[in-house]
Every structure is written in C-alpha cells, then in structure tokens.
Motif scaffolding. Sequence first.
Motif, PDB file in Angstrom:
ATOM      1  N   SER A 261       5.115 -28.252 -33.815  1.00 30.42           N
ATOM      2  CA  SER A 261       4.618 -29.409 -34.558  1.00 30.42           C
ATOM      3  C   SER A 261       5.823 -30.281 -34.897  1.00 30.42           C
ATOM      4  O   SER A 261       6.515 -30.041 -35.884  1.00 30.42           O
ATOM      5  CB  SER A 261       3.885 -28.964 -35.823  1.00 30.42           C
ATOM      6  N   GLY A 262       6.100 -31.264 -34.047  1.00 31.34           N
ATOM      7  CA  GLY A 262       7.334 -32.028 -34.210  1.00 31.34           C
ATOM      8  C   GLY A 262       8.527 -31.111 -33.969  1.00 31.34           C
ATOM      9  O   GLY A 262       8.628 -30.450 -32.947  1.00 31.34           O
ATOM     10  N   GLU A 263       9.444 -31.055 -34.940  1.00 32.03           N
ATOM     11  CA  GLU A 263      10.595 -30.152 -34.858  1.00 32.03           C
ATOM     12  C   GLU A 263      10.306 -28.796 -35.501  1.00 32.03           C
ATOM     13  O   GLU A 263      11.174 -27.919 -35.517  1.00 32.03           O
ATOM     14  CB  GLU A 263      11.818 -30.788 -35.534  1.00 32.03           C
ATOM     15  N   ASP A 264       9.100 -28.627 -36.057  1.00 29.33           N
ATOM     16  CA  ASP A 264       8.741 -27.368 -36.703  1.00 29.33           C
ATOM     17  C   ASP A 264       8.097 -26.414 -35.699  1.00 29.33           C
ATOM     18  O   ASP A 264       7.531 -26.832 -34.683  1.00 29.33           O
ATOM     19  CB  ASP A 264       7.755 -27.608 -37.855  1.00 29.33           C
ATOM     20  N   LEU A 265       8.205 -25.103 -35.998  1.00 29.20           N
ATOM     21  CA  LEU A 265       7.523 -24.076 -35.223  1.00 29.20           C
ATOM     22  C   LEU A 265       6.462 -23.425 -36.103  1.00 29.20           C
ATOM     23  O   LEU A 265       6.761 -23.005 -37.232  1.00 29.20           O
ATOM     24  CB  LEU A 265       8.510 -23.015 -34.739  1.00 29.20           C
ATOM     25  N   LEU A 267       3.931 -20.307 -36.368  1.00 30.09           N
ATOM     26  CA  LEU A 267       3.668 -18.979 -35.824  1.00 30.09           C
ATOM     27  C   LEU A 267       2.360 -18.445 -36.390  1.00 30.09           C
ATOM     28  O   LEU A 267       2.101 -18.571 -37.596  1.00 30.09           O
ATOM     29  CB  LEU A 267       4.795 -18.009 -36.178  1.00 30.09           C
ATOM     30  N   THR A 268       1.550 -17.837 -35.549  1.00 30.58           N
ATOM     31  CA  THR A 268       0.357 -17.113 -35.997  1.00 30.58           C
ATOM     32  C   THR A 268       0.309 -15.795 -35.231  1.00 30.58           C
ATOM     33  O   THR A 268       0.806 -15.701 -34.105  1.00 30.58           O
ATOM     34  CB  THR A 268      -0.935 -17.908 -35.729  1.00 30.58           C
ATOM     35  N   THR A 303       5.488 -21.146 -40.912  1.00 29.25           N
ATOM     36  CA  THR A 303       6.087 -22.335 -40.325  1.00 29.25           C
ATOM     37  C   THR A 303       7.597 -22.305 -40.516  1.00 29.25           C
ATOM     38  O   THR A 303       8.072 -22.172 -41.657  1.00 29.25           O
ATOM     39  CB  THR A 303       5.508 -23.620 -40.943  1.00 29.25           C
ATOM     40  N   ILE A 304       8.341 -22.390 -39.438  1.00 20.76           N
ATOM     41  CA  ILE A 304       9.797 -22.511 -39.507  1.00 20.76           C
ATOM     42  C   ILE A 304      10.115 -24.004 -39.488  1.00 20.76           C
ATOM     43  O   ILE A 304      10.044 -24.657 -38.449  1.00 20.76           O
ATOM     44  CB  ILE A 304      10.495 -21.793 -38.340  1.00 20.76           C
TER      45      ILE A 304
END
Length: 320
Positions: A261-265, A267-268, A303-304
């Motif tokens: 998501s953009g520069e974010d990661l 995780l699920t 979210t990272i």
Amino acid sequence: MVRRKSSQRGPARTYGQVVFTPGDNTDALGFFHVTVPPGIWDLRLSPPVNDNLPSVRLDDVTVVADTFLPDTVLPAGFRVEGQIYDAGVTPVPGTEAVFLRNGTNWTAQGSIADLSGRFQTILPGGNYTVVFAPPAGSGLAPLTREGTVVTNDLVLADAHLAPAQTASLFGMAPGSGTAAGGASIDLSGTGFVPGARVFLGGVEAPVTSLSSTSITAILPPHPPGPVDVAVVNPGSAAAVLADGFTFLRRPTDIDLRVARSGEDLVLTWTPTGQPTYTIFRAGSAAGLRDPLVAGTTGTTTFTIVGGMHPFAGTLALDVE
C-alpha cells in the motif's frame, strides 16, 4: 503546542528510528509545527541550554491526520555538569551521562561528553540515578551512581570508568525450542556481570536471573533455523556460542500474505490460536538468521509503515 518564547527543536522517533524534522523551532509565541508520516511518535522538546530549562519528551503521540498537541509547560531546571575519565586521568569523550529520575515516570535525560570528557545538562529538581555509558568499542564498562540529589546547580564528582570484563560462554540448555519462543533457557559460563544481555540470532532474550557463572533468560520468538548465542557484558565484546541453539518450526505453518500500500507493507496470515505474533523482516532470505523485529500484534494483520523504503532488492518476512 509548546508555549514558550525561545527556540526549541524536536526530533521525532517511530519504530526505534530517530527522524530529525528541519524547521521545527518554536516561533515568538512558542508554537511549532512538524510534518511526519502517520504512525506513533515520540517528540523531544529541547530548549536552548542557556535558558536553564530541561528537555521534555512526549511519548506515544499517535498521528493519523493533522494533530494539535496539548500545551506543554517546561519546568524550571538546574545545570548539572561533570567530567568523565577512564581509570586514570584520560578523558572519555562520547560517553553518555543518563539521568533517571527516581520515583517518577519522567523520561531519562542524557548528555554526551565532549572531547575533554566534560558534560552538562539541565534537569528539574529531584533524586536521580546516573548511568555513565561509554561509547561502543571503548573497552570500558558503564558506571552507575545512585542518590544524586538535584536541588540547585551542581558539579558532580569525577566519574572514572573501569575496564570492561568480557564473559566466557560455555553452553546452554535446552539446545532447541519452538520458534514462537516463551520457554526458559539456561546459559553457563564465567565472568557474567550485572547488565549482561543475551541474544539468539540477533534477537534479545530477556534475562530473568544472573550470577557470575549462569544466566536464565526467556527464549524470544525467532524464525526457524540454527542461530548463534551471544552474551554481552556492558561495554564488552560479545561471547559467542556458534550455532548454539536451533529454533524449530511450529507444527502448523502460517499462510503469510503480503500486499503493498504505497510504501507500506500490509501482512495478513492464518490464525493459529496463539495470543500474540512477532513479525520479522530482513533484506534477504539469508538475513532471517539475524532478523529485525518489525513488531508484535494480537491480531492476524500487521502494517510495516514505510516497509519498502529501506529495501532495494529482496525482502524476507516471517511471523512466529
């Protein structure tokens, strides 16, 4: 907002990283503004030294939109200074004098010694524990002083730092355990001193008891595989047991899914019934031997923030 008629600077921190925010000095009315990405931040408000006002840190400031902070009142302070040497008369520049205010939740205030070994800081009145922490690689051990009472400007007695003591690590039991962590582990050796820290594959294991020849710690979560075990006395090089422990994969694998998501990661993963999960990341698959802890959560999503930014190539992730 900070209502104070002087210049103040406020570096912000998120996920253990310090971010400096240029142009964040207060104006003539004491107002300031900074621009930061969404996240949870710590802000340090640092008035000029000549004002005799202590720094104040605002912890865990959540930023999800434009945010107005409550007014911050800086308490009156006193100038505290001193000199730091080795066991003789050689100054130890770069040593941090950290002041912990006893009996309060006041955040520790630190001051770095200059080339002459001299430090100074501004503190509110109170009873302090002072920790003198030498720079890494100095070969010197930290020094702790209890009962420093600050009621006016104060010059402390000279601090003399003794040589650091390197531990020897002989073995540990058990030699393997679940990647989810949580079990008790015992390490044997010599030369362990108060403040010694234990690391398995680069991840710290909290110490629960310690003597000069034994340490008991809590196994941290870690991706599966063999890892080095290290004991680090304060100010000393690590004593390492190569491949001294093996983290075992859980019986049920986690189905980890990663979205950007953009520069974010984002995780699920599939639930396993455990109360918390630890998220690891590294720049390559081989790097999971010594991973970074991205965070922990009690849910099955994480979210990272800015997770893609530090990695130009392969990104390895694991959840335990």
